[in-house]
Design an enzyme around this catalytic site. Sequence first.
Site, mmCIF file in Angstrom:
data_model
loop_
_atom_site.group_PDB
_atom_site.id
_atom_site.type_symbol
_atom_site.label_atom_id
_atom_site.label_comp_id
_atom_site.label_asym_id
_atom_site.label_seq_id
_atom_site.Cartn_x
_atom_site.Cartn_y
_atom_site.Cartn_z
ATOM 1 N N THR A 29 0.949 -0.935 -0.078
ATOM 2 C CA THR A 29 -0.031 0.090 -0.013
ATOM 3 C C THR A 29 0.832 1.432 -0.089
ATOM 4 O O THR A 29 0.533 2.252 -0.739
ATOM 5 C CB THR A 29 -0.865 -0.015 1.167
ATOM 6 O OG1 THR A 29 -1.693 -1.240 1.329
ATOM 7 C CG2 THR A 29 -1.848 1.111 1.265
ATOM 8 N N HIS A 68 1.726 1.945 -3.313
ATOM 9 C CA HIS A 68 0.761 2.569 -4.242
ATOM 10 C C HIS A 68 0.788 4.083 -4.002
ATOM 11 O O HIS A 68 0.541 4.615 -4.985
ATOM 12 C CB HIS A 68 -0.357 1.933 -3.778
ATOM 13 C CG HIS A 68 -0.695 0.682 -4.173
ATOM 14 N ND1 HIS A 68 -0.702 0.037 -5.545
ATOM 15 C CD2 HIS A 68 -0.752 -0.634 -3.423
ATOM 16 C CE1 HIS A 68 -0.920 -1.180 -5.655
ATOM 17 N NE2 HIS A 68 -0.955 -1.523 -4.432
HETATM 18 P P1 NAD Z 1 2.265 -8.504 -3.110
HETATM 19 O O1 NAD Z 1 1.898 -7.550 -4.141
HETATM 20 O O2 NAD Z 1 3.767 -8.355 -2.548
HETATM 21 O O3 NAD Z 1 2.306 -10.090 -3.665
HETATM 22 C C1 NAD Z 1 1.221 -10.410 -4.638
HETATM 23 C C2 NAD Z 1 2.057 -11.677 -5.144
HETATM 24 O O4 NAD Z 1 1.127 -12.067 -6.292
HETATM 25 C C3 NAD Z 1 3.381 -11.138 -6.134
HETATM 26 O O5 NAD Z 1 4.304 -11.947 -5.562
HETATM 27 C C4 NAD Z 1 2.980 -11.570 -7.517
HETATM 28 O O6 NAD Z 1 4.171 -11.774 -8.271
HETATM 29 C C5 NAD Z 1 1.913 -12.527 -7.281
HETATM 30 N N1 NAD Z 1 1.258 -12.607 -8.562
HETATM 31 C C6 NAD Z 1 0.980 -11.880 -9.562
HETATM 32 N N2 NAD Z 1 0.104 -12.519 -10.524
HETATM 33 C C7 NAD Z 1 0.181 -13.852 -10.185
HETATM 34 C C8 NAD Z 1 -0.573 -14.961 -10.633
HETATM 35 N N3 NAD Z 1 -1.097 -14.782 -11.799
HETATM 36 N N4 NAD Z 1 -0.613 -16.231 -10.054
HETATM 37 C C9 NAD Z 1 0.107 -16.332 -8.823
HETATM 38 N N5 NAD Z 1 0.853 -15.285 -8.270
HETATM 39 C C10 NAD Z 1 0.816 -13.815 -8.945
HETATM 40 O O7 NAD Z 1 1.275 -8.385 -1.912
HETATM 41 P P2 NAD Z 1 1.387 -8.755 -0.517
HETATM 42 O O8 NAD Z 1 1.953 -7.634 0.496
HETATM 43 O O9 NAD Z 1 1.795 -10.083 -0.115
HETATM 44 O O10 NAD Z 1 -0.103 -8.690 -0.217
HETATM 45 C C11 NAD Z 1 -1.068 -9.630 -0.850
HETATM 46 C C12 NAD Z 1 -2.240 -9.099 -1.578
HETATM 47 O O11 NAD Z 1 -3.033 -8.462 -0.308
HETATM 48 C C13 NAD Z 1 -2.215 -7.804 -2.256
HETATM 49 O O12 NAD Z 1 -3.033 -7.720 -3.265
HETATM 50 C C14 NAD Z 1 -2.319 -6.519 -1.165
HETATM 51 O O13 NAD Z 1 -3.046 -5.366 -1.887
HETATM 52 C C15 NAD Z 1 -3.758 -7.162 -0.576
HETATM 53 N N6 NAD Z 1 -3.823 -6.858 1.001
HETATM 54 C C16 NAD Z 1 -4.969 -6.877 1.521
HETATM 55 C C17 NAD Z 1 -5.361 -6.537 2.726
HETATM 56 C C18 NAD Z 1 -6.656 -6.667 3.360
HETATM 57 O O14 NAD Z 1 -6.937 -6.241 4.376
HETATM 58 N N7 NAD Z 1 -7.599 -7.189 2.674
HETATM 59 C C19 NAD Z 1 -4.268 -6.169 3.804
HETATM 60 C C20 NAD Z 1 -2.887 -6.157 2.997
HETATM 61 C C21 NAD Z 1 -2.729 -6.339 1.901
#
Ligand code: NAD
Length: 341
Positions: free
Chosen positions: A41, A44
């Site tokens: 975040t 972003h």
């Molecule tokens: P991150 O962006 O570091 O990890 C996402 C991973 O997904 C990356 O390693 C990326 O290479 C991989 N990815 C991309 N395309 C893919 C595919 N087709 N198949 C498999 N993997 C693929 O994010 P993070 O910090 O580990 O967080 C995970 C997710 O959760 C993010 O989307 C983030 O924005 C979200 N998030 C949500 C909350 C919530 O409260 N809901 C809180 C924190 C983060």
Amino acid sequence: MMQALVKKYAKPGIWMESVPIPKIGVNDVLIKVSKAGICGTDLHIVNWDDWAQRNIKPPRIIGHEFVGEIVELGAEVEGYAVGDRVTAEGHITCGLCRNCLAGKKHLCASSIGIGGGCDGAFAEYLAMPVTNLWRVHDDIPSEIAAILDPFGNAVHTALSFDLVAEDVLITGAGPIGIMAAAVSRFVGARHIVITDVCDYRLKLSEKMGVSRTVNVAHEKLEQAVSDLRMSNGFDIGLEFSGNPVAFNSMINSMYHGGKIAILGFLPPTTEISWDQVIFKGLHLKGIYGREVFETWYKMTQMLRSGLDISPVITHRFPMQEYKDAFDVVRSGLCGKVILEW
Ligand code: NAD
Ligand code: ZN
């Protein structure tokens, strides 16, 4: 005055500024921040993408993953002392709505996040309401305490369903997906298959007890299912990629009656085969933040019982080298990146 990383202007970038030390209210504490974690975040907000433009109003001190020490107590604060090592739940909830009154703060419809909706933790000092504090147990190193917020996302997601002896699919081996793999192993899952498109991250997840990694850029998930001699498909899906292709592969490879917890921010245009959801009787659950404070308790006690998430921390930078730190996060060739004052 203090140093802080401020989103000063509505354009790409982040600026180290000298700003006033926050004033505390009677029910707040002032915390001297020692370590902070960088979250996707934050990137972003630095990059100033569509999401950030819609949600962030500069000037704003960013950052929400941190640990520090209390240096001042509001007049009404009880139960804490100057010098206590603390972190905090970063969602400040209204305390008045149906869910807050029922003790389900994670479902508050008016919650505000530090480092986004109000000033955050990439600063020398941070003011927090005492009701958001989490005291860090002596057994837990400060570096780990600094990432309890994202670890809590992983724990909230992974503990949403009973994992004992179940076959688990994790899509997305980012820091949160990797920590969820460690939790799944710790609580007794059978096979844990994790997918990503980045070999660095898949390699890192191997240190966390996964059964099989799949780089979906050049391998088929079906191959892993057949190699592991899984007859039915996955019982549990944990979605952390925010990627529609990954989510569809999950829906397609679930066993009937399977349960899916979704943390990754999937775009609003994501299409899935609803036939799969309906005819397989799948359960889908959205996950936001952490359960306050039950997730925090479970995190602490799992860590104290031997769960080791330390391999997920791959880089450390002095706060002044924040530009290099953000470049590493941007590259994706990292786990958690820590900033230190
Ligand atoms: P991150 O962006 O570091 O990890 C996402 C991973 O997904 C990356 O390693 C990326 O290479 C991989 N990815 C991309 N395309 C893919 C595919 N087709 N198949 C498999 N993997 C693929 O994010 P993070 O910090 O580990 O967080 C995970 C997710 O959760 C993010 O989307 C983030 O924005 C979200 N998030 C949500 C909350 C919530 O409260 N809901 C809180 C924190 C983060
Ligand atoms: Zn509320």
